[in-house]
Design a protein around this motif. Structure first.
Motif, PDB file in Angstrom:
ATOM      1  N   THR A  21       0.736  -1.394   0.060  1.00 23.91           N
ATOM      2  CA  THR A  21      -0.045  -0.011   0.053  1.00 23.91           C
ATOM      3  C   THR A  21       0.931   1.014   0.007  1.00 23.91           C
ATOM      4  O   THR A  21       0.706   2.346  -0.707  1.00 23.91           O
ATOM      5  CB  THR A  21      -0.952  -0.020   1.158  1.00 23.91           C
ATOM      6  N   LEU A  22       2.073   1.350   0.823  1.00 26.58           N
ATOM      7  CA  LEU A  22       2.780   2.478   1.045  1.00 26.58           C
ATOM      8  C   LEU A  22       3.375   2.708  -0.662  1.00 26.58           C
ATOM      9  O   LEU A  22       3.398   3.755  -0.781  1.00 26.58           O
ATOM     10  CB  LEU A  22       3.859   2.475   1.870  1.00 26.58           C
ATOM     11  N   GLN A  26       3.089   6.045  -2.795  1.00 26.87           N
ATOM     12  CA  GLN A  26       4.324   6.811  -2.952  1.00 26.87           C
ATOM     13  C   GLN A  26       4.367   6.977  -4.542  1.00 26.87           C
ATOM     14  O   GLN A  26       4.681   7.994  -4.998  1.00 26.87           O
ATOM     15  CB  GLN A  26       5.433   6.278  -2.444  1.00 26.87           C
TER      16      GLN A  26
END
Length: 269
Positions: A21-22, A26
């Motif tokens: 998810t990160l 990003q």
């Protein structure tokens, strides 16, 4: 006609379904940072459009947006925010979406493929040569939009085209092309992402600059905003406190008496 269909090019990012998810967030943010720079390139043509709108305003000229899907919804969003923000009548900036108002919430199949329907929809508003028509289509190929632009031009109406494919049919057809190259989408072909963001920014610039130029902002304040809830009444009251150097309670009374920030300033000064 030969041009590069950037909106259909493969994403610059591979294996999205394998990312955390990160990492997804990003990388989306990385792509979004490219959008504002794309707007910089088209400011001269946005200026032409705004100047044309200002020139026609005192003749009763209106701004029309037409589009399908995300593009149509963004046009309607921008148009719907003009009356509460700037106190303009609802019939001065008008957004129309392929498939009618029902398509705002739910997609209408094949509505965008009808080249004749946009002009029919515009006839409901008696569009004329004092008006300006802006077609919005990320691909620059939407038949509904292209048909509307062609018919408007044939009837002597100034047109502009907002697209994310420079050189696309819409950019070629419109009198004022606003073609923003934001690059391939994060999810290949999903123009609700960077393309949609760039369209929203362009629409903000067009309508806000237009309203400022025709006197709907004083200094940097929305002096004609509709006082339709407590938050806006408070905002208007604070504007008066600042503009007139009076107490909050007195400002609120004045706002209630005169009905708008602009009228209160005129009445008290």
């Amino acid at each position: 006609m030969s041009y590069t269909k950037i909106t259909e090019q493969s994403s610059l990012h591979e294996d999205l379904d394998q990312l955390s998810t990160l990492e997804l967030l990003q990388k989306m943010n990385e792509e979004d940072k490219k959008v504002a720079n794309a707007l910089t390139e088209v400011i001269p043509n946005i200026e032409k459009l705004v100047e044309a709108l200002v020139e026609r305003f005192d003749k009763g000229g209106r701004l029309f947006y037409i589009g399908a899907g995300t593009s149509g919804r963004l046009g309607i969003l921008d148009a719907s925010e003009i009356p509460p923000t700037f106190g303009m009548p609802h019939d001065r900036v008008i957004g129309i979406i392929a498939g009618g108002d029902g398509a705002i919430r739910k997609a209408v199949e094949f509505a965008e493929d009808n080249t004749l329907q946009a002009w029919k929809d515009l006839q409901d508003y008696d569009i004329n040569t004092n008006d300006v028509l802006v077609g919005i289509a990320a691909s620059g190929t939407t038949p509904y939009v292209l048909g509307g632009i062609a018919d408007a031009k044939a009837n002597g109406i100034l047109t502009a085209g907002i697209t994310n494919n420079p050189g696309a049919p819409l950019a070629q057809a419109a009198d004022i092309p606003i073609a923003m190259n934001v690059g391939p989408e994060f999810v290949t072909g999903s123009t609700r992402m960077k393309s949609g963001t760039s369209q929203k920014l362009a629409l903000n610039m067009i309508s806000t600059a237009f309203m400022i130029r025709v006197g709907r902002v004083k200094g940097n304040k929305m002096v004609d905003m509709q006082l339709s809830n407590n938050k806006l009444v408070d905002r208007g009251t604070r504007y008066l406190v600042e503009a007139l150097n009076i107490e909050y309670a007195d400002a609120k009374k004045a706002l209630k008496k005169y009905g708008s920030v602009r009228e209160a300033i005129k009445g008290i000064k």
